[in-house]
Scaffold this motif. Structure first.
Motif, short mmCIF file in Angstrom:
data_model
loop_
_atom_site.label_atom_id
_atom_site.label_comp_id
_atom_site.label_asym_id
_atom_site.label_seq_id
_atom_site.Cartn_x
_atom_site.Cartn_y
_atom_site.Cartn_z
N ARG A 217 5.48 -3.58 -3.79
CA ARG A 217 5.90 -4.71 -4.63
C ARG A 217 6.08 -4.29 -6.08
N SER A 218 6.49 -3.02 -6.32
CA SER A 218 6.65 -2.59 -7.71
C SER A 218 7.89 -3.21 -8.33
N ASN B 14 10.91 -0.92 -7.36
CA ASN B 14 11.47 -0.88 -6.01
C ASN B 14 11.33 -2.19 -5.22
N SER C 16 -0.52 -3.29 -0.75
CA SER C 16 -1.82 -2.68 -0.45
C SER C 16 -2.89 -3.69 -0.03
N VAL D 260 11.93 5.13 0.94
CA VAL D 260 12.09 5.39 -0.50
C VAL D 260 11.09 6.45 -0.98
N ILE E 75 8.70 9.45 -2.04
CA ILE E 75 8.85 10.89 -2.32
C ILE E 75 7.44 11.41 -2.52
N THR F 261 20.18 6.99 -5.62
CA THR F 261 19.61 6.44 -6.86
C THR F 261 20.40 6.95 -8.06
P1 NAD Z 1 4.16 2.10 -7.13
O1 NAD Z 1 2.92 2.93 -7.03
O2 NAD Z 1 4.49 1.42 -8.40
O3 NAD Z 1 4.08 0.97 -6.00
C1 NAD Z 1 3.64 1.26 -4.71
C2 NAD Z 1 3.53 -0.04 -3.94
O4 NAD Z 1 3.09 0.27 -2.64
C3 NAD Z 1 2.54 -1.02 -4.54
O5 NAD Z 1 3.15 -2.29 -4.63
C4 NAD Z 1 1.39 -1.05 -3.55
O6 NAD Z 1 0.83 -2.35 -3.39
C5 NAD Z 1 2.03 -0.59 -2.26
N1 NAD Z 1 1.10 0.13 -1.43
C6 NAD Z 1 0.26 1.12 -1.77
N2 NAD Z 1 -0.47 1.50 -0.72
C7 NAD Z 1 -0.11 0.75 0.31
C8 NAD Z 1 -0.50 0.67 1.68
N3 NAD Z 1 -1.44 1.46 2.17
N4 NAD Z 1 0.11 -0.22 2.45
C9 NAD Z 1 1.07 -1.02 1.96
N5 NAD Z 1 1.49 -1.00 0.69
C10 NAD Z 1 0.90 -0.12 -0.12
O7 NAD Z 1 5.32 3.03 -6.61
P2 NAD Z 1 6.91 2.96 -6.81
O8 NAD Z 1 7.24 3.35 -8.21
O9 NAD Z 1 7.46 1.69 -6.27
O10 NAD Z 1 7.35 4.16 -5.87
C11 NAD Z 1 7.06 4.17 -4.49
C12 NAD Z 1 7.51 5.48 -3.89
O11 NAD Z 1 8.90 5.60 -4.05
C13 NAD Z 1 6.90 6.73 -4.54
O12 NAD Z 1 6.71 7.70 -3.55
C14 NAD Z 1 7.99 7.19 -5.49
O13 NAD Z 1 7.93 8.56 -5.76
C15 NAD Z 1 9.22 6.83 -4.69
N6 NAD Z 1 10.44 6.64 -5.48
C16 NAD Z 1 11.56 7.16 -4.99
C17 NAD Z 1 12.77 6.99 -5.64
C18 NAD Z 1 14.02 7.57 -5.07
O14 NAD Z 1 15.00 7.67 -5.75
N7 NAD Z 1 14.00 7.93 -3.79
C19 NAD Z 1 12.81 6.27 -6.84
C20 NAD Z 1 11.64 5.70 -7.30
C21 NAD Z 1 10.44 5.88 -6.62
#
Ligand code: NAD
Length: 280
Positions: free
Chosen positions: A164-165, A168, A188, A227, A229, A263
Motif C-alpha cells: 500500500r505504498s 506502488n 503487512s 514489482v 526487486i 518504469t
Molecule cells: P514499501 O516498503 O514502501 O512498501 C511495501 C508494502 O508491502 C507496504 O505497504 C507493506 O505493508 C507491504 N508488505 C510488507 N510485508 C508484507 C507482507 N509480508 N505481506 C503483505 N504485504 C506486505 O515498498 P515499495 O516502495 O512499494 O516497493 C516494493 C517493492 O517494489 C520493492 O522490492 C522495491 O524495490 C520494488 N520496486 C520496483 C520498481 C520497479 O520499477 N520494478 C519500482 C519501485 C519499487
C-alpha cells in the motif's frame, strides 16, 4: 505467457522517440528532464544513470544535478524553485530516498505538479484518485500497460494488490479502479493474505519480500505482475515464486526484465506529456 517487459518498453520508447523527433522537426524544441540526486547511495546511482541514458536515447535533454549527502534542505528547495520557474525545464525528478535532514514531503510538495514526472505531488495524487487527468506514477503506470497487453478490457475483473505504498500499491489501486476492476489491497497487517490472493484474476505484488507469493496463492488463468526487486547474494529476484507459478497462470512478469524497464519507459512518457502540456 511470460510478459516481456524489455520488449514492451522498447516499443514504447520507440514511439516516444518518433514523436519527439517529429516535434523537433516542427518547432526545434525537445523535452528536458532534470534529475536531482543527493548523496551517492549505490542503487540510486544506478537508477539515475539508467534514467538519463534512456532519456537521451529518445531525444530528451536530460541533466543530473548532484548534491553531497550533507547538503542543506534549503539548497535543494531553492534549486526546485529555480527549475519550476525555468520555461526550458519540462520535468523535475528528485531521486528517493533522501538523507534525514531533507524533508521528503516538503520536496514533493514544492515540485510544480505540471513538471512532476513521478506523479507524487498531492495534487496529482488527488487528481488520479478523483479520476481526473493527472501525472501517473511511473511503476504502476508501467504495470497497467503490461496488464493491458494481456487483457484489453479489465472491467469487472477482481484485482488484488499486495502493498500500500504511495509509490506502488495506492496508485495501482486507483488505476485499476479507473479500469472498472474490483480492487482489494492487502498489506503487512492483513489477515489471511493467501485467501485474498486466491480471489485475484489480476495480482500485483509490490511488497519487497522475495518469494512471498507461493504457487498455491494464485489461480490458474490469472495475470501476475511482480514489482518486487530483491537482491539475493548474486542475483535479483521478485516477490513471487516465478519458476513454479509461471506454468500455472495465464501471464506473469519476470524479474528482471518485467516491470523495471517499463518504469523507465513511463518516466520518458511522462516527461513528454509535461513538455507537450507546456506547448499548448
Ligand atoms: P514499501 O516498503 O514502501 O512498501 C511495501 C508494502 O508491502 C507496504 O505497504 C507493506 O505493508 C507491504 N508488505 C510488507 N510485508 C508484507 C507482507 N509480508 N505481506 C503483505 N504485504 C506486505 O515498498 P515499495 O516502495 O512499494 O516497493 C516494493 C517493492 O517494489 C520493492 O522490492 C522495491 O524495490 C520494488 N520496486 C520496483 C520498481 C520497479 O520499477 N520494478 C519500482 C519501485 C519499487
Amino acid at each position: 505467457m511470460i510478459i516481456d517487459g524489455k520488449k514492451e518498453a522498447e516499443i514504447l520508447r520507440n514511439e516516444i522517440k518518433r514523436e519527439i523527433s517529429q516535434i523537433k522537426k516542427k518547432i526545434n524544441k525537445a523535452p528536458s528532464l532534470h534529475v536531482i540526486l543527493v548523496g551517492n547511495f549505490a542503487p540510486s546511482e544506478i537508477y539515475v544513470r539508467n534514467k538519463i541514458k534512456k532519456s537521451k536515447e529518445v531525444g530528451i535533454n536530460s541533466k543530473i544535478i548532484r548534491y553531497p549527502k550533507d547538503v542543506k534542505e534549503e539548497e535543494v528547495l531553492n534549486k526546485i524553485d529555480e527549475l519550476n520557474k525555468d520555461n526550458e525545464v519540462s520535468g523535475i525528478l528528485v531521486q528517493l530516498p533522501l538523507p534525514k535532514q531533507i524533508n521528503k514531503e516538503k520536496i514533493i510538495k514544492l515540485i510544480n505538479p505540471l513538471k512532476d514526472v513521478d506523479g507524487f505531488h498531492p495534487s496529482n495524487v488527488g487528481n488520479l484518485a478523483s479520476g481526473y487527468s493527472s501525472m501517473i506514477p511511473c511503476t504502476p503506470f508501467g504495470c497497467l500497460l503490461l496488464i493491458k497487453k494481456v487483457e484489453k478490457n479489465l472491467s469487472g475483473k477482481h484485482a488484488v494488490i499486495i502493498g500500500r505504498s504511495n509509490l506502488n500499491g495506492k496508485p495501482m489501486a486507483q488505476l485499476l479502479l479507473k479500469e472498472n476492476c474490483t480492487v482489494t489491497i492487502v498489506h503487512s497487517k492483513t489477515k489471511n493474505i493467501k485467501d485474498e490472493c486466491l480471489k485475484a484474476e489480476i495480482l500485483v505484488v509490490a511488497a519487497g519480500i522475495p518469494n512471498l507469493v507461493k504457487e498455491d496463492w494464485v489461480k490458474t488463468n490469472s495475470i501476475i505482475i511482480d514489482v518486487g526487486i530483491n537482491k539475493l547474494e548474486n542475483r535479483i529476484v521478485g516477490d513471487v515464486e516465478f519458476e513454479k507459478i509461471k506454468e500455472k497462470v495465464k501471464a506473469i512478469t519476470p524479474v528482471p526484465g518485467g516491470v523495471g524497464p517499463m518504469t523507465i519507459a513511463c518516466l520518458l512518457k511522462n516527461t513528454l506529456k509535461c513538455f507537450k502540456a507546456r506547448l499548448t
